[in-house]
Design an enzyme around this catalytic site. Structure first.
Site, PDB file in Angstrom:
ATOM      1  N   MET A   1      53.957  50.194  63.594  1.00  0.00           N
ATOM      2  CA  MET A   1      53.573  51.530  63.137  1.00  0.00           C
ATOM      3  C   MET A   1      53.615  52.483  64.328  1.00  0.00           C
ATOM      4  O   MET A   1      52.974  53.535  64.309  1.00  0.00           O
ATOM      5  CB  MET A   1      52.189  51.508  62.494  1.00  0.00           C
ATOM      6  N   GLY A   2      54.347  52.108  65.360  1.00  0.00           N
ATOM      7  CA  GLY A   2      54.477  52.973  66.539  1.00  0.00           C
ATOM      8  C   GLY A   2      53.247  52.911  67.421  1.00  0.00           C
ATOM      9  O   GLY A   2      52.490  51.934  67.377  1.00  0.00           O
TER      10      GLY A   2
ATOM     11  N   HIS B   1      52.265  49.573  72.583  1.00  0.00           N
ATOM     12  CA  HIS B   1      51.625  49.147  73.825  1.00  0.00           C
ATOM     13  C   HIS B   1      52.264  47.830  74.234  1.00  0.00           C
ATOM     14  O   HIS B   1      53.222  47.367  73.588  1.00  0.00           O
ATOM     15  CB  HIS B   1      50.110  49.041  73.641  1.00  0.00           C
TER      16      HIS B   1
ATOM     17  N   HIS C   1      53.135  45.210  71.543  1.00  0.00           N
ATOM     18  CA  HIS C   1      54.418  45.392  70.838  1.00  0.00           C
ATOM     19  C   HIS C   1      55.575  44.967  71.733  1.00  0.00           C
ATOM     20  O   HIS C   1      56.523  44.329  71.289  1.00  0.00           O
ATOM     21  CB  HIS C   1      54.623  46.862  70.452  1.00  0.00           C
TER      22      HIS C   1
ATOM     23  N   LYS D   1      49.482  37.538  66.711  1.00  0.00           N
ATOM     24  CA  LYS D   1      48.356  36.746  66.228  1.00  0.00           C
ATOM     25  C   LYS D   1      47.072  37.565  66.159  1.00  0.00           C
ATOM     26  O   LYS D   1      46.080  37.140  65.596  1.00  0.00           O
ATOM     27  CB  LYS D   1      48.122  35.566  67.177  1.00  0.00           C
ATOM     28  N   LYS D   2      47.077  38.738  66.807  1.00  0.00           N
ATOM     29  CA  LYS D   2      45.871  39.562  66.793  1.00  0.00           C
ATOM     30  C   LYS D   2      45.491  39.901  65.348  1.00  0.00           C
ATOM     31  O   LYS D   2      44.323  39.872  64.987  1.00  0.00           O
ATOM     32  CB  LYS D   2      46.110  40.831  67.603  1.00  0.00           C
TER      33      LYS D   2
ATOM     34  N   VAL E   1      48.072  39.888  73.428  1.00  0.00           N
ATOM     35  CA  VAL E   1      48.165  40.374  74.815  1.00  0.00           C
ATOM     36  C   VAL E   1      46.847  41.081  75.126  1.00  0.00           C
ATOM     37  O   VAL E   1      46.339  41.865  74.315  1.00  0.00           O
ATOM     38  CB  VAL E   1      49.353  41.339  74.981  1.00  0.00           C
TER      39      VAL E   1
HETATM   40  O1  PAF Z   1      50.720  45.326  62.077  1.00  0.00           O
HETATM   41  C1  PAF Z   1      51.198  46.445  61.816  1.00  0.00           C
HETATM   42  O2  PAF Z   1      51.456  47.273  62.689  1.00  0.00           O
HETATM   43  C2  PAF Z   1      51.484  46.812  60.363  1.00  0.00           C
HETATM   44  O3  PAF Z   1      50.531  46.264  59.516  1.00  0.00           O
HETATM   45  C3  PAF Z   1      52.903  46.414  59.911  1.00  0.00           C
HETATM   46  C4  PAF Z   1      53.094  44.911  59.924  1.00  0.00           C
HETATM   47  C5  PAF Z   1      53.928  47.080  60.805  1.00  0.00           C
HETATM   48  C6  PAF Z   1      53.135  46.890  58.474  1.00  0.00           C
HETATM   49  O4  PAF Z   1      53.006  48.261  58.371  1.00  0.00           O
END
Ligand code: PAF
Length: 273
Positions: free
Chosen positions: A27-28, A31, A34, A145-146, A173
């Site tokens: 979802m942008g 950090h 990701h 896993k968070k 992380v």
């Molecule tokens: O974990 C997330 O950021 C969201 O739940 C996901 C998996 C991108 C779905 O919108």
């Protein structure tokens, strides 16, 4: 890196791809958490696809959908530097039709823990993840896993709906002091930031007790609650890895899960035992 915003473009590009495709849905507000998913996808696949989409259907009406951090420019830089091949950034109109079949997460798994304070949240998560997996058709999809309950529900969906993608769980992380990375950490003020450490400390204290031989789930939960006494705790649970309550902890089959409010910010953390 190709930036794509329509389903039509993405579908055309996907048709041409050869070899393995690794996918990271986000979802942008990226950090290092990701980034670690993207890095793993980069190492293990010929092509890496990342999506950025703040999915409205997984937010409850009183939640922070409008306020959810949006940092497009910084995210683009991170994706470019991490070697992402295709970045999918659709609009809501592109992803959702006015009428479409509903996806409902299994009640027994989706209305406990996170789903108990966020009823319907996982319906929205599965709905968007299913759409994204159908579009990207990845060989491997990487989830942290968070969000342990989300990960489990996605694994369950992929298995039971016969989706041809491997779901790869990726480690949490943490900051050097133990705080699990989260896009919501930016809401934490200076004092909150210190208080937030109680979550990882609680997990550490519980895991030390297990290492010393404590096996009673209720006692482990009490140890976590003690470490969280300055916070408003939503839950502190020791469950089996398929999210069932057990009296006794079995090592390598257990997960410790916490959700607590630090100020107004709700944080989650967990530890796989
Ligand atoms: O974990 C997330 O950021 C969201 O739940 C996901 C998996 C991108 C779905 O919108």
């Amino acid at each position: 890196m190709k930036i794509v915003s329509t389903v039509k473009e993405l579908t055309a590009i996907r048709e041409e791809l050869k070899g393995s495709v690794g996918f990271v849905a986000t979802m942008g507000a990226m950090h290092n958490g990701h980034l670690s998913l993207i890095r793993q996808a980069r190492i293990q696949n010929d092509t890496v696809v990342v999506s950025i989409f703040v999915n409205p259907t997984q937010f409850l009406p009183n939640e922070d959908y409008e306020k959810y951090p949006r940092r497009e420019e910084a995210d683009l830089k991170i994706c470019t530097l991490a070697g992402v091949d295709i970045l999918f950034m659709p609009t809501c109109e592109e992803m959702y039709a006015k009428t479409e079949p509903e996806i409902l997460a299994p009640k027994n798994l989706a209305y406990i823990l996170e789903g108990s304070s966020r009823p319907g949240h996982f319906d929205g998560v599965l709905r968007i993840v299913l759409k994204l997996l159908n579009l990207v058709r990845p060989t491997n999809a990487y989830f942290g896993k968070k969000d342990a309950q989300q990960l489990y529900l996605i694994q369950n969906m992929v298995k039971t709906l016969f989706i041809n993608t491997n779901i790869i769980p990726c480690d949490i992380v943490r900051e050097s002091d133990g705080l699990a990375l989260s896009s919501r950490n930016i809401y934490l003020g200076e004092k909150d930031r210190v208080q937030a450490l109680a979550l990882s400390i609680a997990l550490k204290n519980a895991s030390q007790a297990i290492m010393k031989g404590e096996r009673e789930a209720k006692k482990i939960e009490l140890i976590m609650l003690e470490s969280l006494q300055d916070l408003k705790v939503d839950y502190a649970k020791a469950l089996s890895r398929n999210f069932e309550a057990k009296e006794q902890i079995i090592v390598k089959e257990t997960i410790l899960l916490i959700a607590a409010f630090v100020g107004n910010t709700r944080l989650i953390d967990n530890l796989w035992i």
